[in-house]
Design a protein around this motif. Sequence first.
Motif, short mmCIF file in Angstrom:
data_model
loop_
_atom_site.label_atom_id
_atom_site.label_comp_id
_atom_site.label_asym_id
_atom_site.label_seq_id
_atom_site.Cartn_x
_atom_site.Cartn_y
_atom_site.Cartn_z
N GLY A 57 64.44 30.26 24.95
CA GLY A 57 64.68 31.26 26.00
C GLY A 57 65.68 32.35 25.66
N THR A 58 66.21 32.34 24.43
CA THR A 58 67.09 33.44 24.01
C THR A 58 66.41 34.33 22.97
OG1 THR A 58 68.05 31.99 22.31
CG2 THR A 58 69.23 32.12 24.40
N SER B 279 63.14 36.72 21.07
CA SER B 279 62.56 38.06 21.35
C SER B 279 61.71 38.06 22.61
CB SER B 279 61.67 38.51 20.19
OG SER B 279 62.37 38.47 19.00
N ARG C 30 63.76 35.70 26.05
CA ARG C 30 64.70 36.32 27.00
C ARG C 30 63.95 37.05 28.11
NH1 ARG C 30 66.82 40.34 22.36
NH2 ARG C 30 66.80 38.32 21.36
N HIS C 31 62.77 37.58 27.79
CA HIS C 31 61.97 38.27 28.82
C HIS C 31 61.31 37.26 29.77
CE1 HIS C 31 62.61 42.12 26.98
NE2 HIS C 31 62.20 41.67 25.82
N VAL D 97 62.67 34.44 30.65
CA VAL D 97 63.78 34.02 31.51
C VAL D 97 64.03 35.08 32.59
CG1 VAL D 97 66.29 33.64 31.50
CG2 VAL D 97 64.84 32.49 29.82
N GLU D 98 64.08 36.35 32.16
CA GLU D 98 64.30 37.45 33.13
C GLU D 98 63.18 37.50 34.17
OE1 GLU D 98 64.46 41.49 31.49
OE2 GLU D 98 66.16 40.79 30.29
N VAL E 99 67.48 27.34 29.95
CA VAL E 99 67.24 27.73 28.55
C VAL E 99 67.52 26.56 27.61
CG1 VAL E 99 68.00 29.26 26.69
CG2 VAL E 99 67.73 30.16 29.01
N SER F 286 67.92 26.00 23.76
CA SER F 286 68.05 26.60 22.43
C SER F 286 69.29 25.99 21.79
CB SER F 286 68.20 28.13 22.53
OG SER F 286 69.46 28.45 23.08
N GLN G 176 72.45 27.13 23.14
CA GLN G 176 72.80 26.55 24.45
C GLN G 176 73.02 25.04 24.34
OE1 GLN G 176 72.92 28.46 27.53
NE2 GLN G 176 72.97 30.10 26.02
N TRP H 173 58.17 42.20 26.31
CA TRP H 173 58.45 42.06 27.75
C TRP H 173 57.16 41.84 28.53
CZ3 TRP H 173 56.40 45.38 31.37
CH2 TRP H 173 56.00 46.65 30.94
#
Length: 244
Positions: A8-9, A11, A14-15, A17-18, A29, A31, A34, A161
């Motif tokens: 979840g961190t 490329s 992260r999108h 998760v957002e 997340v 990773s 984390q 994204w």
Amino acid sequence: MRIAVAGGTGSVGRHVVEALRARGHEPLVLSRGQGVDLLAVSGLDAALTGAEVVVDVSNISATGKAAAVSFFDRAGRNLTEAARRAGVRHLVSLSIVGVDRVKLGYYTGKLRQEEIVKAAGVPWTILRATQFHEFAGQFLSGIPGPLALVPTGRVQPVAAWEVGEALADLATGSPQRMAPELAGPQIESLPDMARRLIAAGGARKRPVLPLHLPGGMSAGHLVPTGPGPRGTQTFAEWLKQQSW
Ligand SMILES: NC(=O)c1ccc[n+]([C@@H]2O[C@H](COP(=O)([O-])OP(=O)(O)OC[C@H]3O[C@@H](n4cnc5c(N)ncnc54)[C@H](OP(=O)(O)O)[C@@H]3O)[C@@H](O)[C@H]2O)c1
């Protein structure tokens, strides 16, 4: 809903998760950054506590077959077995368009990952997507030296994204097994994308030499052969939006 996002961190992660947060869900997340390593069994059960859905967008940057198969096999087994123990009701995994046609290197690892998901005993969805717009930069960063040899052939890149949005939709819907393949709005060539990225200041300045490789990208195996959802943002539009 509590949704675990392995990778979840990254490329695309992260999108994801957002997009999940924007829809009012609670992403967790997983990773190494984390504190959760998919290659180690310990810690995964605790990390999945209360998760109803797992989205797997983890990755290994090595492109060789042995490293990729080893990573996707072990991480895939650890994650799917922990998901089954945790009573997860839907497993969503991101794969690559053409992974069954290429049968080389990294793609062999992704095919192994698909097999593990299908056999996991948890209802599943696999989304195959094409290369991200970010892929040109990822590819260049893996090539040392004063010249960049970049495979020729057609790609149909999509913004990460937009893949993140699609994965959030799938994660919050019912399991679909093989989802329709997702690609970008138009065909590009990777050497051309690499040159444009360098010219825009998004990668180290050096000459790009196109290289024909049998199979894989040069053979055009990485573009979809049938209809399916298409992203809207072109590589040119994405490039204009970036600030380096
Ligand atoms: N890039 C593309 O063009 C593209 C196109 C289609 C499909 N895909 C697929 O999309 C997925 C994600 O790709 P990406 O480019 O977004 O990857 P990425 O940017 O390299 O991110 C990888 C993610 O995985 C995590 N990770 C790596 N090793 C881990 C481990 N041992 N335990 C836990 N987490 C780990 C990383 O975090 P830590 O480093 O903190 O652990 C990071 O969050 C991959 O499966 C890839 O095949 C990619």
